[in-house]
Motif scaffolding. Structure first.
Motif, PDB file in Angstrom:
ATOM      1  N   LYS A  62       0.880  -0.988   0.065  1.00 51.40           N
ATOM      2  CA  LYS A  62       0.099  -0.057  -0.155  1.00 51.40           C
ATOM      3  C   LYS A  62       0.928   1.310   0.108  1.00 51.40           C
ATOM      4  N   CYS A  63       0.802   1.852  -0.968  1.00 53.09           N
ATOM      5  CA  CYS A  63       1.889   2.975  -1.067  1.00 53.09           C
ATOM      6  C   CYS A  63       1.394   4.305  -0.319  1.00 53.09           C
ATOM      7  N   ILE A  64       2.319   4.588   0.299  1.00 52.40           N
ATOM      8  CA  ILE A  64       2.243   6.046   1.191  1.00 52.40           C
ATOM      9  C   ILE A  64       1.531   7.220   0.090  1.00 52.40           C
ATOM     10  N   ASN A  65       2.570   7.328  -0.839  1.00 55.13           N
ATOM     11  CA  ASN A  65       2.065   8.565  -1.542  1.00 55.13           C
ATOM     12  C   ASN A  65       1.327   7.963  -2.814  1.00 55.13           C
ATOM     13  N   PRO A  66       0.178   8.304  -3.203  1.00 53.91           N
ATOM     14  CA  PRO A  66      -0.582   7.788  -4.462  1.00 53.91           C
ATOM     15  C   PRO A  66       0.289   7.927  -5.784  1.00 53.91           C
ATOM     16  N   ILE A  67       1.218   8.753  -5.843  1.00 50.66           N
ATOM     17  CA  ILE A  67       1.669   8.927  -7.205  1.00 50.66           C
ATOM     18  C   ILE A  67       2.816   7.567  -7.482  1.00 50.66           C
ATOM     19  N   PHE A  68       3.208   6.822  -6.103  1.00 47.18           N
ATOM     20  CA  PHE A  68       3.697   5.564  -6.561  1.00 47.18           C
ATOM     21  C   PHE A  68       2.752   4.637  -7.116  1.00 47.18           C
ATOM     22  N   GLN A  69       3.314   3.840  -7.798  1.00 47.00           N
ATOM     23  CA  GLN A  69       2.412   2.698  -8.118  1.00 47.00           C
ATOM     24  C   GLN A  69       3.227   1.142  -8.310  1.00 47.00           C
ATOM     25  N   GLY A  70       2.276   0.180  -8.658  1.00 45.14           N
ATOM     26  CA  GLY A  70       3.111  -0.990  -8.924  1.00 45.14           C
ATOM     27  C   GLY A  70       2.979  -1.909  -7.740  1.00 45.14           C
ATOM     28  N   PRO A  71       3.382  -3.248  -7.694  1.00 46.75           N
ATOM     29  CA  PRO A  71       3.289  -4.106  -6.725  1.00 46.75           C
ATOM     30  C   PRO A  71       4.274  -3.872  -5.408  1.00 46.75           C
ATOM     31  N   CYS A  95       5.289  -0.396  -5.213  1.00 47.34           N
ATOM     32  CA  CYS A  95       5.513   0.942  -5.228  1.00 47.34           C
ATOM     33  C   CYS A  95       6.841   1.251  -6.014  1.00 47.34           C
ATOM     34  N   GLU A  96       7.117   0.466  -7.104  1.00 44.64           N
ATOM     35  CA  GLU A  96       8.241   0.916  -7.846  1.00 44.64           C
ATOM     36  C   GLU A  96       7.968   1.722  -8.789  1.00 44.64           C
ATOM     37  N   LEU A  97       6.758   1.952  -9.115  1.00 46.23           N
ATOM     38  CA  LEU A  97       6.431   2.906 -10.456  1.00 46.23           C
ATOM     39  C   LEU A  97       6.012   4.237 -10.092  1.00 46.23           C
ATOM     40  N   CYS A  98       6.386   5.144 -10.750  1.00 51.77           N
ATOM     41  CA  CYS A  98       6.022   6.511 -10.482  1.00 51.77           C
ATOM     42  C   CYS A  98       5.825   6.999 -11.780  1.00 51.77           C
ATOM     43  N   PRO A  99       4.500   7.246 -12.515  1.00 51.55           N
ATOM     44  CA  PRO A  99       4.420   7.388 -13.657  1.00 51.55           C
ATOM     45  C   PRO A  99       4.604   9.071 -14.066  1.00 51.55           C
ATOM     46  N   THR A 100       4.154   9.578 -12.847  1.00 50.53           N
ATOM     47  CA  THR A 100       4.238  11.361 -13.049  1.00 50.53           C
ATOM     48  C   THR A 100       5.376  11.709 -12.696  1.00 50.53           C
ATOM     49  N   CYS A 101       6.169  11.132 -12.238  1.00 50.67           N
ATOM     50  CA  CYS A 101       7.762  11.595 -11.630  1.00 50.67           C
ATOM     51  C   CYS A 101       8.310  12.255 -12.922  1.00 50.67           C
ATOM     52  N   PRO A 102       9.030  13.389 -12.863  1.00 45.27           N
ATOM     53  CA  PRO A 102       9.675  14.102 -14.014  1.00 45.27           C
ATOM     54  C   PRO A 102      10.343  13.334 -14.775  1.00 45.27           C
ATOM     55  N   GLU A 103      11.376  12.569 -14.045  1.00 43.29           N
ATOM     56  CA  GLU A 103      12.235  11.858 -14.716  1.00 43.29           C
ATOM     57  C   GLU A 103      11.727  10.910 -15.674  1.00 43.29           C
ATOM     58  N   VAL A 104      10.589  10.358 -15.544  1.00 44.17           N
ATOM     59  CA  VAL A 104       9.856   9.313 -16.290  1.00 44.17           C
ATOM     60  C   VAL A 104      10.281   9.490 -17.927  1.00 44.17           C
ATOM     61  N   CYS A 105      10.208  10.658 -18.138  1.00 46.13           N
ATOM     62  CA  CYS A 105      10.200  11.285 -19.666  1.00 46.13           C
ATOM     63  C   CYS A 105      11.504  10.912 -19.919  1.00 46.13           C
ATOM     64  N   THR A 106      12.816  11.256 -19.404  1.00 44.75           N
ATOM     65  CA  THR A 106      14.062  11.212 -19.904  1.00 44.75           C
ATOM     66  C   THR A 106      14.341   9.663 -19.960  1.00 44.75           C
ATOM     67  N   GLU A 107      13.754   9.032 -18.720  1.00 47.44           N
ATOM     68  CA  GLU A 107      14.289   7.738 -18.272  1.00 47.44           C
ATOM     69  C   GLU A 107      13.957   6.791 -19.641  1.00 47.44           C
ATOM     70  N   ASN A 108      12.740   7.027 -20.186  1.00 43.46           N
ATOM     71  CA  ASN A 108      12.003   6.004 -20.940  1.00 43.46           C
ATOM     72  C   ASN A 108      12.375   6.623 -22.569  1.00 43.46           C
ATOM     73  N   LYS A 109      13.044   7.844 -22.599  1.00 42.23           N
ATOM     74  CA  LYS A 109      13.034   8.239 -23.961  1.00 42.23           C
ATOM     75  C   LYS A 109      13.627   7.444 -25.067  1.00 42.23           C
TER      76      LYS A 109
END
Ligand SMILES: *[C@@H]1O[C@H](CO)[C@@H](O)[C@H](O)[C@H]1NC(C)=O
Ligand SMILES: *[C@@H]1O[C@H](CO)[C@@H](O)[C@H](O)[C@H]1NC(C)=O
Ligand SMILES: *[C@@H]1O[C@H](CO)[C@@H](O)[C@H](O)[C@H]1NC(C)=O
Ligand SMILES: *[C@@H]1O[C@H](CO)[C@@H](O)[C@H](O)[C@H]1NC(C)=O
Ligand SMILES: *[C@@H]1O[C@H](CO)[C@@H](O)[C@H](O)[C@H]1NC(C)=O
Ligand SMILES: *[C@@H]1O[C@H](CO)[C@@H](O)[C@H](O)[C@H]1NC(C)=O
Ligand SMILES: *[C@@H]1O[C@H](CO)[C@@H](O)[C@H](O)[C@H]1NC(C)=O
Ligand SMILES: *[C@@H]1O[C@H](CO)[C@@H](O)[C@H](O)[C@H]1NC(C)=O
Ligand SMILES: *[C@@H]1O[C@H](CO)[C@@H](O)[C@H](O)[C@H]1NC(C)=O
Ligand SMILES: *[C@@H]1O[C@H](CO)[C@@H](O)[C@H](O)[C@H]1NC(C)=O
Ligand SMILES: *[C@@H]1O[C@H](CO)[C@@H](O)[C@H](O)[C@H]1NC(C)=O
Length: 798
Positions: free
Chosen positions: A614-623, A625-639
Motif C-alpha cells: 500500500k503506497c503511502i504517496n499515491p503517485i507511486f504505483q506497482g506491486p 510501489c516501484e512505479l512513478c508514472p508522473t515523476c519528472p524523470e520518467v520522460c527522460t528515463e524512457n526516452k
C-alpha cells in the motif's frame, strides 16, 4: 405442480450427469459398505476408522477418493489393488533352419502362456504379449476339390500336385503334409438327378463318371507326396444338376473331423478349389432339408453321411468352426467366381483368394502366394469376455509401426522370425460374474498357440472377511460390523442399523432432529431420530452437524474461491492455512510478495498489507510501489526505449528488443489522440523529447490496472522545417535593390542640400558684392585685341 416436478426431475438428471463429469464417482455411488465402494471406481477408498464420521454424515461418507479421505483425516483406509501374476512365461523359440528338429509342442511362438489377472473395477491391468513366427514351422495342407463335371481338366493337373507341391514347400518348411478330399453336392433332388441310371453315372454320353456324392475324404494328411499322386490319379469326375456346389458341407466336415483328416497342432491350410458358386444355409429347403447344420463330424468310411439330413452351414457357423480349429482357407477359384469368393474372404478371417486357371495349372503358385499373404499377418483374437470387462490392444509391429484402436490387434507384413509385441489391457467395471473367476483365451488367428488369462475380480474388501455378523455394535445385532461400519441386515437402516425401514419417520423421532423449528435445518432427512444430511450436486460440498446446520461451502469467498483457496471451510467459517488470515483467508501474513528487487519492503514507499504494498504517496504505483508514472524523470528515463520501439532510431536501436520490452506501446495519429486524464488513480505523464534527428516526439507514460506500463506515442515526430530558398533570394535581391535605392536617395538628398547651400551662399555673396552689377569683376571679355605691329607699314614683312 406437475411442471415443477418435471423441472426438479430435469434438474436432478442434469446434476447427476454433472456429478459423473465432475468425477467423484466414489461419493456418487452412495456406497453402503466397503465392497460397494471399491467397485465404484479405481480412485475410491473406504475409511474404516471408527471415529471418522462426523455428526450427520451417513455411512456412505466413508467412501471417497483417497486424497479426500486423507484430507478428511482418515487413519485406516481400505483400497485393494489389482495385480498380474505370471503362471507360464516360456521364452519364444529362436531357432534357425537346419538346427536340431524340434517337436511341434516344443516350438513356442506366443509368450507368455498363462497369466492370472486380478482386476479392480476401473483399474486397467496391462501386459505385453510377444509373438514370433518360428522358422521351419510344420504345415498341414488339405486339398479340397470340386469334382463336378466342369472340373474334368483340372483333375488332370492336380494329379501331380502331391510331389510338385512338396518340392515347392521345401523352401518354407521341412515338415509338410498334404491330404485330399473331394465334394460334389447333396445327394438329393433337385441338386442331382436321382434316376437310377444317373445315380450310377451322372454324366451324359460315354463319359465314365462316378456316382454323385457330397464329400469324400480321399487321403488323410500324409507326408508321402507320391501316395497323393497315386490316389488322386484314381479319382473320377462326377456330376450334378445345378451350378452352385455343396462345398460348405465339405468345409465343415474338414474343419471338425480333426481325427479323420489328421490335423496336427501346426499351421493348417485348407485349399478349396472350385469353378462354381456355393450353397449356404437355407438353400437346403429346396431339397426339403430344414434341419440346421449341427457342426459335428459325420464321416463314415471317410464319406459324409448326413448331407441329406442337415442343411448347408451358414457362413458365420463356418467362420466359427474354422477359427476354432485354426484352419486358414485358401479359395482357389476361377476368375468368373472370384468376386463372390472375394466377398466371402472378407467375412472369413485368415482366408485368401487366388485365381485358378481353367485347367488348374497355376495351383502351386497360387497356394504359395496365398500362404505367404496369410502368414504375413498376425491378428489376435480373444474368447468371449464376461459382461463388464473390456480389453484393448496396441500392436507394436515391424519397422516401428504402432497400431491402436480397431487395428490394434493386427500386424501386417510379418516375415518368418519377425517378432511383434502387443500391449493388452484389461479393464473391468463393477463386479463382473459376481466375482467368480473367468478364463479368457487370446491367440493369433490361424495358430494353435494361445495365451490363457484367468480373470479374478475384486468385489469385496479384505476387511469384510473379519466382519462380525449380527454384531452388538450394530444395534442389538441388526447388522454386520465390518470395515469399521455397520452393514445393515435386510429391512434395517441407519448408521448403526438402529431403525427398521418401516418406521423411519415418526413425530417422536422427528423431535430429535430439530434444534428450533426446522427438521435437520432443512438440509437433511430425519432417519430414526438422527439427521442424515442431504448430498449436494457437487460431491465436494457437504452438510454436516447434528442438525445438518453446518456446511463446507457457505464460507466467505475471495477471488471467486472459497476461503480464497487458502483455507478450508468448516461449518461456514474459514479455517485458514498458516500464514493466511481474514474471514476469507484472503490476507497473506507473508511479506514475500511485497519485497522489491532490493529485498526491501515496497521500495520503502509503502507498507505491506495482506501481501500487497500500500503506497503511502499515491503517485507511486506497482506491486512494490516501484512505479512513478508522473515523476519528472520518467520522460527522460524512457526516452530512448520509446524512440527505438516507435521509430527504430536512437541510442538503443540495437538493443531495443532486449532492453525495452517492459512496456506496451500504442501509436496514435496526432497529439490530441494521446490519453489525457486527470483521474488521480490513473495518472498519465505527458512527455516531449528530442530524437536523434533533432525532431520532437510526444508520448504519454502511464501504468494501467494490471500494473503494466503503457506508452502512447504520436506516430510522426515533429521536426523544425528547413529554410525556403526562393523568398530568401528574393529578399536578398529586394534588400540590395532597396538599399541601393536608399543610398541613391540619400546621395541625391545630400546633393540637393549641398546645392541649396551653395546657391544660398552664392546669393548672399551676390548681395554683398560691391562691384558693378553690369560688370562682372571676374568677367573677362571674350574679345582679345591684338595689334598687328605691321599694320600700316606696307609690305614690311614681305
Ligand atoms: C516374461 O518373461 C520376460 C523375460 O523373459 C519378461 O520380460 C516379461 O515381462 C515376462 N512377462 C510377463 C507377463 O511376466
Ligand atoms: C536368435 O538367435 C540368433 C542366433 O541363433 C541370434 O543371432 C539372434 O540375435 C537371436 N534373436 C533373438 C531375438 O534372440
Ligand atoms: C500398455 O498400455 C497402457 C496404456 O494403454 C500403458 O499404461 C501401459 O504402461 C502399457 N504397458 C506396457 C507394459 O507397456
Ligand atoms: C469306368 O471306370 C471303371 C473303373 O475305373 C471301369 O471298371 C469301367 O470299365 C469304366 N467304364 C468305361 C465305359 O470306361
Ligand atoms: C492340439 O492342441 C489341443 C489343445 O490346444 C489339444 O487338446 C490336442 O490334443 C492337440 N492335438 C494334438 C494332435 O496334439
Ligand atoms: C493349361 O491351360 C493353359 C492355357 O489356359 C495351357 O497353356 C497349359 O498348357 C495347360 N496346362 C496343362 C498342364 O494342360
Ligand atoms: C514389408 O516389409 C519389407 C521389409 O521387411 C519391406 O521392404 C516392404 O516394403 C514391406 N511391405 C509393406 C506393404 O509394408
Ligand atoms: C434388532 O433390533 C431390535 C431393537 O430395535 C431388537 O429387538 C431385535 O432383536 C434386533 N434383531 C436382531 C435380529 O437382533
Ligand atoms: C441449537 O440452537 C441453539 C440456539 O439457536 C444453539 O445455541 C446451539 O448451538 C444449537 N445446537 C447445535 C448442536 O447446533
Ligand atoms: C511484514 O511487514 C510488516 C511491516 O510492514 C511487519 O510488521 C511484519 O512483521 C512483517 N512480517 C513478516 C513475516 O516479516
Ligand atoms: C481501473 O480499474 C477501475 C476499477 O477497479 C476502473 O474504474 C478503471 O476504469 C480502470 N482503468 C482502466 C484504465 O482500465
Amino acid at each position: 405442480m406437475e411442471l415443477k416436478l418435471i423441472f426438479i426431475t430435469l434438474l436432478g438428471l442434469f446434476c447427476c450427469c454433472n456429478t459423473q463429469k465432475e468425477g467423484n464417482e466414489c461419493i456418487a455411488a452412495n456406497a453402503k459398505y466397503c465392497g460397494e465402494c471399491i467397485q465404484a471406481g479405481a480412485k475410491c477408498g473406504w475409511c474404516a476408522d471408527k471415529n471418522f464420521l462426523k455428526q450427520g454424515e451417513t455411512v456412505s461418507s466413508r467412501c471417497d477418493e483417497l486424497q479426500s479421505l486423507i484430507k478428511r483425516g482418515c487413519n485406516e483406509m481400505h483400497n485393494p489393488r489389482g495385480e498380474i501374476k505370471t503362471v507360464f512365461n516360456k521364452t519364444v523359440t529362436n531357432r534357425t533352419r537346419g538346427e536340431k528338429q524340434l517337436n511341434v509342442d516344443e516350438i513356442i511362438q506366443v509368450q507368455p502362456q498363462k497369466l492370472l489377472l486380478t482386476l479392480r473395477s476401473g483399474e486397467p491391468q496391462s501386459f505385453l504379449l510377444k509373438f514370433r513366427r518360428a522358422e521351419d514351422y510344420p504345415i498341414d495342407l488339405y486339398y479340397l476339390m470340386d469334382l463336378s463335371y466342369s472340373m474334368k481338366d483340372d483333375l488332370e493337373n492336380v494329379k501331380n500336385l502331391g510331389t510338385s507341391l512338396k518340392e515347392k514347400m521345401d523352401g518354407i518348411t521341412s515338415d509338410f503334409r498334404i491330404g485330399f478330399g473331394s465334394f460334389v453336392e447333396k445327394t438329393v433332388m433337385p441338386y442331382i438327378s436321382t434316376t437310377p441310371a444317373k445315380l450310377l453315372n451322372p454324366c451324359t454320353g460315354d463319359q465314365n463318371c462316378t456316382s454323385p456324392f457330397s464329400y469324400k475324404n480321399v487321403l488323410k494328411l500324409t507326408n508321402d507326396g507320391s501316395l497323393f499322386n497315386n490316389l488322386v490319379g484314381q479319382q473320377h469326375i462326377s456330376g450334378n444338376l445345378d451350378s452352385p456346389e455343396g462345398g460348405f458341407d465339405a468345409i465343415m466336415q474338414v474343419a471338425v473331423c480333426g481325427e479323420q483328416i489328421g490335423w496336427r497342432n501346426v499351421t493348417r491350410l485348407l485349399v478349396f478349389s472350385t469353378d462354381a458358386g456355393f450353397h449356404f444355409a437355407g438353400d437346403g429347403k429346396l431339397g426339403g432339408i430344414v434341419l440346421p447344420n449341427d457342426g459335428k463330424c459325420h464321416l463314415e468310411n471317410n464319406i459324409y453321411t448326413m448331407s441329406h439330413y442337415y442343411d448347408y452351414p451358414s457362413i458365420a457357423h463356418l467362420v466359427q468352426k474354422l477359427s476354432d480349429n485354426n484352419i486358414q482357407t485358401i479359395f482357389a477359384v476361377t476368375e468368373e467366381f472370384q468376386p463372390i469368393y472375394q466377398e466371402l474372404k472378407n467375412l472369413i478371417p485368415k482366408s485368401a483368394v487366388g485365381i485358378l486357371s481353367a485347367n488348374s495349372s497355376n495351383v502351386i503358385n497360387l497356394i504359395i502366394d496365398a500362404y505367404n499373404s496369410l502368414s504375413s499377418e498376425v491378428i489376435l483374437e480373444n474368447s468371449k469376455l464376461p459382461e463388464g470387462v473390456t480389453v484393448t490392444y496396441t500392436a507394436y509391429c515391424k519397422n516401428g509401426v504402432v497400431n491402436e484402436g480397431e487395428t490394434g490387434r493386427k500386424c501386417s507384413n510379418i516375415s518368418i522370425a519377425d517378432e511383434v509385441i502387443f500391449n493388452i489391457s484389461f479393464t473391468s467395471k463393477g463386479c463382473p460374474k459376481k466375482g467368480k473367476q473367468e478364463t479368457i483365451k487370446i491367440k493369433p488367428l490361424g495358430f494353435t498357440e494361445e495365451l490363457e488369462v484367468i480373470l479374478r475380480f475384486i468385489c469385496e474388501c479384505d476387511c469384510s472377511k473379519d466382519g462380525v455378523k449380527n454384531s452388538n455394535d450394530c444395534h442389538f445385532g441388526n447388522g454386520t460390523f465390518e470395515c469399521g461400519a455397520c452393514r445393515c441386515n435386510e429391512g434395517r437402516v441407519g448408521r448403526n442399523c438402529e431403525c427398521s425401514s418401516n418406521d423411519v419417520a415418526t413425530e417422536d423421532m422427528d423431535r430429535n432432529c430439530r434444534n428450533g423449528t426446522d427438521i435437520c435445518s432443512n438440509n437433511g432427512e430425519c432417519v430414526c431420530g438422527m439427521c442424515e444430511c442431504k448430498k449436494r450436486e457437487n460431491p465436494e460440498e457437504r452438510y454436516s452437524g447434528e442438525f445438518c446446520e453446518c456446511d463446507n461451502f457457505n464460507c466467505d469467498r475471495s477471488g471467486n474461491k472459497l476461503c480464497g483457496g487458502h483455507g478450508r471451510c468448516e461449518c461456514r467459517v474459514c479455517i485458514c492455512d498458516p500464514m493466511w488470515t481474514g474471514s476469507a483467508c484472503d490476507c497473506s501474513l507473508s511479506n514475500k510478495t511485497c519485497l522489491d528487487s532490493n529485498k526491501q519492503l515496497c521500495n520503502g514507499r509503502g507498507t505491506c498489507e495482506c501481501g500487497s504494498c500500500k503506497c503511502i504517496n499515491p503517485i507511486f504505483q506497482g506491486p512494490t510501489c516501484e512505479l512513478c508514472p508522473t515523476c519528472p524523470e520518467v520522460c527522460t528515463e524512457n526516452k530512448e526505449c520509446v524512440e527505438c520501439r516507435a521509430f527504430g532510431t536512437g541510442e538503443k536501436k540495437e538493443t531495443c528488443e532486449k532492453e525495452c520490452s517492459d512496456f506496451k506501446l500504442t501509436k496514435v495519429k496526432t497529439r490530441d489522440k494521446l490519453p489525457q486524464t486527470n483521474d488521480a488513480s490513473y495518472p498519465v505523464k505527458n512527455c516531449k523529447e528530442r530524437d536523434a534527428n533533432d525532431c520532437w516526439f510526444y508520448y504519454t507514460y502511464s501504468v494501467n490496472n494490471n500494473t503494466e506500463k503503457v506508452v502512447h506515442v504520436v506516430e510522426e515526430p515533429e521536426c523544425p522545417t528547413g529554410p525556403d530558398i526562393v523568398p530568401i533570394v528574393a529578399g536578398v535581391v529586394a534588400g540590395i535593390v532597396l538599399i541601393g535605392l536608399a543610398l541613391l536617395l540619400i546621395w541625391k538628398l545630400l546633393m540637393i542640400i549641398h546645392d541649396r547651400r551653395e546657391f544660398a551662399k552664392f546669393e548672399k555673396e551676390k548681395m554683398n558684392a560691391k562691384w558693378d552689377t553690369q560688370e562682372n569683376p571676374i568677367y573677362k571679355s571674350p574679345i582679345n585685341q591684338f595689334q598687328n605691329p605691321n599694320y600700316g607699314r606696307k609690305g614690311a614683312g614681305l
